[in-house]
Design a protein around this motif. Structure first.
Motif, PDB file in Angstrom:
ATOM      1  N   GLN A  13      36.717  39.736  43.798  1.00  0.00           N
ATOM      2  CA  GLN A  13      36.799  38.805  42.495  1.00  0.00           C
ATOM      3  C   GLN A  13      38.764  38.655  42.376  1.00  0.00           C
ATOM      4  OE1 GLN A  13      34.540  37.045  41.028  1.00  0.00           O
ATOM      5  NE2 GLN A  13      33.686  37.922  42.939  1.00  0.00           N
ATOM      6  N   LEU A  14      39.620  39.816  42.597  1.00  0.00           N
ATOM      7  CA  LEU A  14      41.126  39.095  42.209  1.00  0.00           C
ATOM      8  C   LEU A  14      40.903  38.435  43.809  1.00  0.00           C
ATOM      9  CD1 LEU A  14      42.549  42.387  41.924  1.00  0.00           C
ATOM     10  CD2 LEU A  14      42.786  40.467  40.583  1.00  0.00           C
ATOM     11  N   GLN A  15      40.433  38.622  45.007  1.00  0.00           N
ATOM     12  CA  GLN A  15      40.734  37.711  45.789  1.00  0.00           C
ATOM     13  C   GLN A  15      40.189  36.041  45.900  1.00  0.00           C
ATOM     14  OE1 GLN A  15      38.921  40.445  48.631  1.00  0.00           O
ATOM     15  NE2 GLN A  15      41.201  40.669  49.753  1.00  0.00           N
ATOM     16  N   ASP A  16      38.832  35.437  45.463  1.00  0.00           N
ATOM     17  CA  ASP A  16      38.463  34.829  44.963  1.00  0.00           C
ATOM     18  C   ASP A  16      39.189  34.317  43.965  1.00  0.00           C
ATOM     19  OD1 ASP A  16      35.543  33.982  45.494  1.00  0.00           O
ATOM     20  OD2 ASP A  16      35.623  33.151  43.310  1.00  0.00           O
ATOM     21  N   LEU A  17      39.390  34.743  42.956  1.00  0.00           N
ATOM     22  CA  LEU A  17      40.219  33.858  41.971  1.00  0.00           C
ATOM     23  C   LEU A  17      41.831  33.404  42.956  1.00  0.00           C
ATOM     24  CD1 LEU A  17      40.020  32.312  39.333  1.00  0.00           C
ATOM     25  CD2 LEU A  17      41.094  34.352  38.354  1.00  0.00           C
ATOM     26  N   TYR A  18      41.605  34.201  43.127  1.00  0.00           N
ATOM     27  CA  TYR A  18      43.707  33.803  43.817  1.00  0.00           C
ATOM     28  C   TYR A  18      43.273  32.174  45.227  1.00  0.00           C
ATOM     29  CZ  TYR A  18      48.160  33.568  47.121  1.00  0.00           C
ATOM     30  OH  TYR A  18      49.105  33.075  48.215  1.00  0.00           O
ATOM     31  N   SER A  19      42.133  32.319  46.263  1.00  0.00           N
ATOM     32  CA  SER A  19      41.806  31.547  46.879  1.00  0.00           C
ATOM     33  C   SER A  19      41.346  30.280  45.369  1.00  0.00           C
ATOM     34  CB  SER A  19      40.182  31.523  47.423  1.00  0.00           C
ATOM     35  OG  SER A  19      40.002  30.553  47.964  1.00  0.00           O
ATOM     36  N   ASP A  57      50.674  35.897  40.201  1.00  0.00           N
ATOM     37  CA  ASP A  57      49.936  36.693  39.398  1.00  0.00           C
ATOM     38  C   ASP A  57      49.599  37.628  39.944  1.00  0.00           C
ATOM     39  OD1 ASP A  57      51.886  36.109  37.285  1.00  0.00           O
ATOM     40  OD2 ASP A  57      50.693  35.388  36.257  1.00  0.00           O
ATOM     41  N   ILE A  58      47.851  36.894  40.431  1.00  0.00           N
ATOM     42  CA  ILE A  58      47.594  37.060  41.140  1.00  0.00           C
ATOM     43  C   ILE A  58      47.395  38.110  42.297  1.00  0.00           C
ATOM     44  CG2 ILE A  58      44.512  37.421  42.550  1.00  0.00           C
ATOM     45  CD1 ILE A  58      44.494  34.719  40.105  1.00  0.00           C
ATOM     46  N   LYS A  63      48.782  42.824  45.310  1.00  0.00           N
ATOM     47  CA  LYS A  63      49.244  44.090  46.149  1.00  0.00           C
ATOM     48  C   LYS A  63      49.872  45.402  45.471  1.00  0.00           C
ATOM     49  CE  LYS A  63      54.270  44.175  47.132  1.00  0.00           C
ATOM     50  NZ  LYS A  63      56.155  43.721  46.811  1.00  0.00           N
ATOM     51  N   ARG A  64      49.810  45.109  43.910  1.00  0.00           N
ATOM     52  CA  ARG A  64      49.218  46.625  43.843  1.00  0.00           C
ATOM     53  C   ARG A  64      47.568  46.930  44.061  1.00  0.00           C
ATOM     54  NH1 ARG A  64      49.303  45.335  37.949  1.00  0.00           N
ATOM     55  NH2 ARG A  64      51.284  44.929  37.897  1.00  0.00           N
ATOM     56  N   HIS A  65      46.757  46.613  44.335  1.00  0.00           N
ATOM     57  CA  HIS A  65      45.970  47.984  44.779  1.00  0.00           C
ATOM     58  C   HIS A  65      45.548  47.280  46.012  1.00  0.00           C
ATOM     59  CE1 HIS A  65      44.258  48.031  40.704  1.00  0.00           C
ATOM     60  NE2 HIS A  65      44.577  46.172  40.202  1.00  0.00           N
ATOM     61  N   ASP A  66      46.758  47.387  46.625  1.00  0.00           N
ATOM     62  CA  ASP A  66      46.704  46.943  48.555  1.00  0.00           C
ATOM     63  C   ASP A  66      45.613  46.638  49.107  1.00  0.00           C
ATOM     64  OD1 ASP A  66      47.990  47.810  50.764  1.00  0.00           O
ATOM     65  OD2 ASP A  66      46.676  49.538  51.507  1.00  0.00           O
ATOM     66  N   ILE A  67      45.722  44.888  48.632  1.00  0.00           N
ATOM     67  CA  ILE A  67      44.590  43.728  49.192  1.00  0.00           C
ATOM     68  C   ILE A  67      44.703  42.898  49.321  1.00  0.00           C
ATOM     69  CG2 ILE A  67      42.265  45.067  47.944  1.00  0.00           C
ATOM     70  CD1 ILE A  67      42.655  43.567  46.111  1.00  0.00           C
ATOM     71  N   ASP A  68      44.604  41.927  50.408  1.00  0.00           N
ATOM     72  CA  ASP A  68      44.909  41.144  50.881  1.00  0.00           C
ATOM     73  C   ASP A  68      44.267  39.656  50.389  1.00  0.00           C
ATOM     74  OD1 ASP A  68      45.692  38.237  52.005  1.00  0.00           O
ATOM     75  OD2 ASP A  68      44.196  38.940  53.731  1.00  0.00           O
ATOM     76  N   PRO A  69      45.234  38.805  49.312  1.00  0.00           N
ATOM     77  CA  PRO A  69      44.765  37.916  48.349  1.00  0.00           C
ATOM     78  C   PRO A  69      44.179  37.356  48.999  1.00  0.00           C
ATOM     79  CG  PRO A  69      46.772  38.177  48.347  1.00  0.00           C
ATOM     80  CD  PRO A  69      46.447  39.073  49.024  1.00  0.00           C
ATOM     81  N   ASP A  70      44.154  36.043  50.207  1.00  0.00           N
ATOM     82  CA  ASP A  70      44.063  35.954  51.450  1.00  0.00           C
ATOM     83  C   ASP A  70      42.259  35.640  51.753  1.00  0.00           C
ATOM     84  OD1 ASP A  70      45.019  33.417  51.083  1.00  0.00           O
ATOM     85  OD2 ASP A  70      47.188  34.198  52.192  1.00  0.00           O
ATOM     86  N   GLY A  71      41.889  37.561  50.876  1.00  0.00           N
ATOM     87  CA  GLY A  71      40.617  37.914  51.662  1.00  0.00           C
ATOM     88  C   GLY A  71      38.966  37.383  51.857  1.00  0.00           C
ATOM     89  N   GLU A  72      38.851  36.666  50.667  1.00  0.00           N
ATOM     90  CA  GLU A  72      38.046  35.942  50.884  1.00  0.00           C
ATOM     91  C   GLU A  72      38.457  34.414  50.702  1.00  0.00           C
ATOM     92  OE1 GLU A  72      34.565  36.349  49.530  1.00  0.00           O
ATOM     93  OE2 GLU A  72      35.718  38.819  50.501  1.00  0.00           O
ATOM     94  N   PHE A  73      37.180  33.357  50.072  1.00  0.00           N
ATOM     95  CA  PHE A  73      37.958  31.659  50.121  1.00  0.00           C
ATOM     96  C   PHE A  73      35.968  31.899  49.404  1.00  0.00           C
ATOM     97  CE2 PHE A  73      35.723  27.486  50.918  1.00  0.00           C
ATOM     98  CZ  PHE A  73      37.406  26.423  51.014  1.00  0.00           C
TER      99      PHE A  73
END
Length: 165
Positions: A13-19, A57-58, A63-73
């Motif tokens: 959901q972090l990735q989804d909200l970034y998208s 911010d997201i 980054k803090r959780h070692d995930i790619d923010p662009d991992g979801e659409f």
């Protein structure tokens, strides 16, 4: 990514909200450009800045959780963006006041989606003990609420009255 725990759902959901923010930013800018009411235009421009801050911010949380923010659409936002473009930009309007009222309503749909996303992420962060994330998510949620309230004030303060005239 398999969603096997609330941590996994939180990351997704972090990735989804970034998208969502990434997709909302250009249409919000386009809505600001199309708006003729100066107060509406300023609020939308502030919304673009808020979306940029939210994205940053997201991205930092990802980054803090070692995930790619662009991992979801986010397909939900994709639909909201199409609606905003169709109804706020591409539609034929008899006058600018009516267009401005529609633009405000389309922006609020996007803002409500963001409020739901930030609120959900905040609840998840608290539940999974991601205490370092809580203040950031609260700030983002408060900012989304502030933008929504400002838009409501603009609409009810005269924008809708002018469109109804």
């Amino acid at each position: 990514m398999a969603l096997n725990s609330l941590h996994d759902v939180y990351h997704d959901q972090l990735q989804d909200l970034y998208s969502s923010c990434k997709q909302s930013k250009p249409i919000t800018s386009d809505l600001a450009e199309a708006a003729t009411n100066s107060e509406l235009k300023e609020a939308l421009e502030a919304g673009v800045e808020g979306l940029e801050t939210g994205m940053n911010d997201i991205a930092e949380l990802c980054k803090r959780h070692d995930i790619d923010p662009d991992g979801e659409f986010c397909k939900g936002t994709e639909g909201l963006v199409k609606e905003a473009r169709a109804h706020g930009i591409d539609a034929d309007f008899g006058d600018n006041d009516t267009r401005d009222a529609m633009i405000a309503s389309q922006y609020q749909r996007l803002a409500h989606y963001a409020i739901a996303g930030y609120g959900t992420l905040l609840a998840f962060a608290k539940r999974i003990g991601a205490t370092d994330d809580v203040a950031t998510l609260q700030k983002c949620l408060d900012s989304a609420y502030d933008g929504d309230r400002r838009m409501t004030e603009i609409a009810t303060g005269g924008l809708n009255r002018a469109a109804a005239a």
